[in-house]
Design an enzyme around this catalytic site. Structure first.
Site, PDB file in Angstrom:
ATOM      1  N   CYS A   1       0.850  -1.192   0.000  1.00 57.66           N
ATOM      2  CA  CYS A   1       0.000   0.000   0.000  1.00 57.66           C
ATOM      3  C   CYS A   1       0.881   1.235   0.000  1.00 57.66           C
ATOM      4  O   CYS A   1       1.881   1.275   0.716  1.00 57.66           O
ATOM      5  CB  CYS A   1      -0.885  -0.022   1.251  1.00 57.66           C
ATOM      6  SG  CYS A   1      -2.065   1.317   1.346  1.00 57.66           S
TER       7      CYS A   1
ATOM      8  N   HIS B   1      -9.331  -3.847  -1.702  1.00 63.58           N
ATOM      9  CA  HIS B   1      -8.314  -3.118  -0.928  1.00 63.58           C
ATOM     10  C   HIS B   1      -8.685  -1.628  -0.848  1.00 63.58           C
ATOM     11  O   HIS B   1      -8.640  -1.025   0.231  1.00 63.58           O
ATOM     12  CB  HIS B   1      -6.946  -3.319  -1.611  1.00 63.58           C
ATOM     13  CG  HIS B   1      -5.809  -2.547  -1.023  1.00 63.58           C
ATOM     14  ND1 HIS B   1      -4.734  -3.158  -0.406  1.00 63.58           N
ATOM     15  CD2 HIS B   1      -5.552  -1.218  -0.965  1.00 63.58           C
ATOM     16  CE1 HIS B   1      -3.886  -2.232   0.001  1.00 63.58           C
ATOM     17  NE2 HIS B   1      -4.344  -1.037  -0.323  1.00 63.58           N
ATOM     18  N   GLU B   2      -9.069  -1.051  -1.992  1.00 60.03           N
ATOM     19  CA  GLU B   2      -9.384   0.385  -2.013  1.00 60.03           C
ATOM     20  C   GLU B   2     -10.686   0.679  -1.258  1.00 60.03           C
ATOM     21  O   GLU B   2     -10.781   1.686  -0.552  1.00 60.03           O
ATOM     22  CB  GLU B   2      -9.478   0.901  -3.449  1.00 60.03           C
ATOM     23  CG  GLU B   2      -8.212   0.739  -4.290  1.00 60.03           C
ATOM     24  CD  GLU B   2      -6.945   1.237  -3.637  1.00 60.03           C
ATOM     25  OE1 GLU B   2      -7.017   2.109  -2.745  1.00 60.03           O
ATOM     26  OE2 GLU B   2      -5.865   0.737  -4.003  1.00 60.03           O
TER      27      GLU B   2
ATOM     28  N   HIS C   1     -10.228   1.151   2.372  1.00 63.06           N
ATOM     29  CA  HIS C   1      -9.771   2.491   2.785  1.00 63.06           C
ATOM     30  C   HIS C   1     -10.956   3.388   3.132  1.00 63.06           C
ATOM     31  O   HIS C   1     -10.880   4.228   4.034  1.00 63.06           O
ATOM     32  CB  HIS C   1      -8.962   3.154   1.671  1.00 63.06           C
ATOM     33  CG  HIS C   1      -7.528   2.709   1.581  1.00 63.06           C
ATOM     34  ND1 HIS C   1      -6.624   2.890   2.608  1.00 63.06           N
ATOM     35  CD2 HIS C   1      -6.829   2.102   0.585  1.00 63.06           C
ATOM     36  CE1 HIS C   1      -5.435   2.425   2.249  1.00 63.06           C
ATOM     37  NE2 HIS C   1      -5.532   1.929   1.020  1.00 63.06           N
TER      38      HIS C   1
END
Lengths: 165, 172
Positions: free
Chosen positions: A96, A138-139, A142
């Site tokens: 990341c 993954h995004e 966030h």
């Protein structure tokens, strides 16, 4: 366009849950252009989420088209993304921009069905798998204040990867 | 601050890590990267320790706790830095009926194609009558994954199961 500063852990802003986008105006599109340029300036970066540059809005960019031989949708602007279906599990290694010099294994859904708006507020649906699905998960994490560090599994002790169905 | 590699080995029991690391913390040391695991009923510790003193001072600091836990101690001053990770691009797992020379055969073949081992762990399972050997390797295929696959094919012909999985780290 402006290169934005990428926040790195332990910046507390990375742990904040982001708010939905409600105004699809020029200011949003200028921000998205800056966000995309910031992602492309990072070596190997295939995705970025707005909170990584300190903007707690539900905005994600993913583009895995640099990877050969995988199914993918090219450049994706995903606003207010919602993963509606998950299927399968796969272990893969992630890093990341907000966590330099560390990579680790994370379990993600192998296939997802996703609903998201674009920079003009239009709704789109996507079915994605593998590497691209991993990047989107993954995004999207966030946006909920989660880093891949929150999902680490052992680097070892998984004898062989499960056969993909 | 100077870096030392501190190695401790002894019969396993609960509390070793807590006692050793407390003594180092109270003595003004900082830990870097470490590897700690149980091997054959022994507990093994290898750790990067940064300490603003000489090797004898570090030895004195750790001797008491090591003796009380029955641990052998070895200390080396090392030339080391943090943040020097090399990202692996291949993961290899090997298994087979345990027999002498598996590690030498596999790693010898990998070495010939420029494979850089970054992480290796092996274990023996099965039973005493029929032990099986299992090895995990993460590394970097400096001459390409095809070269590694080709050399592993030769290993497979000798009845050793070898699986190679490319690691494509997703950076987001």
């Amino acid at each position: 366009m402006t290169l934005l500063t990428v926040l790195t852990y332990p910046d507390p802003q990375l742990k904040i849950e982001s708010e939905p986008v409600s105004k699809f105006d020029d200011a949003l599109r200028i921000f998205i252009a800056d966000l995309e340029q910031t992602m492309r300036a990072s070596p190997g970066g295939v995705g970025i989420a707005a909170p990584q540059v300190g903007c707690t809005q539900r905005i994600v960019i993913v583009d895995v088209s640099s990877k050969p031989k995988i199914q993918q949708h090219g450049r994706l602007i995903l606003i207010n993304p919602e993963i509606e279906q998950w299927e399968g599990m796969a272990k893969g290694r992630e890093g990341c921009m907000s966590v330099p010099d560390f990579t680790g294994n994370v379990i993600r859904a192998e296939r997802i069905h996703l609903k998201a708006q674009d920079e003009f507020g239009e709704f789109h649906q996507y079915d994605m798998q593998g590497y691209e699905a991993r990047a989107v998960q993954h995004e999207c994490d966030h946006l909920d204040g989660l880093l891949f560090l929150d999902r680490l599994v052992s680097r070892r002790h998984d004898l062989f990867p499960r056969k993909k169905v | 601050m100077k870096w030392y590699m501190l190695t401790l080995v002894g019969k396993d029991r609960p509390g070793i890590v807590a006692h050793v690391t407390s003594a180092l913390f109270e003595g003004g040391c900082n830990l870097g990267e470490t590897s700690m695991l149980r091997l054959g009923g022994n507990f093994t510790i290898m750790m990067m320790v940064s300490f603003n003193g000489n090797k004898h001072a570090l030895q004195d600091m750790i001797t008491g706790v090591a003796e009380s836990l029955g641990l052998q101690v070895h200390i080396d001053a090392i030339d080391a830095k943090l943040h020097q990770h090399i990202e692996p691009d291949v993961s290899i797992t090997v298994y087979g009926a345990d027999r002498a020379g598996i590690v030498a055969k596999v790693t010898g073949a990998l070495s010939e194609v420029g494979f850089h081992i970054l992480d290796l762990e092996s274990d023996v399972g099965g039973t005493e009558a029929q032990p099986i050997y299992v090895m995990y390797i993460d590394g970097k295929a400096n001459e390409g994954i095809e070269a590694v696959e080709a050399t592993l094919d030769l290993i497979r012909q000798e009845g050793i199961e070898v699986h190679l999985t490319p690691i494509d780290t997703m950076v987001g």
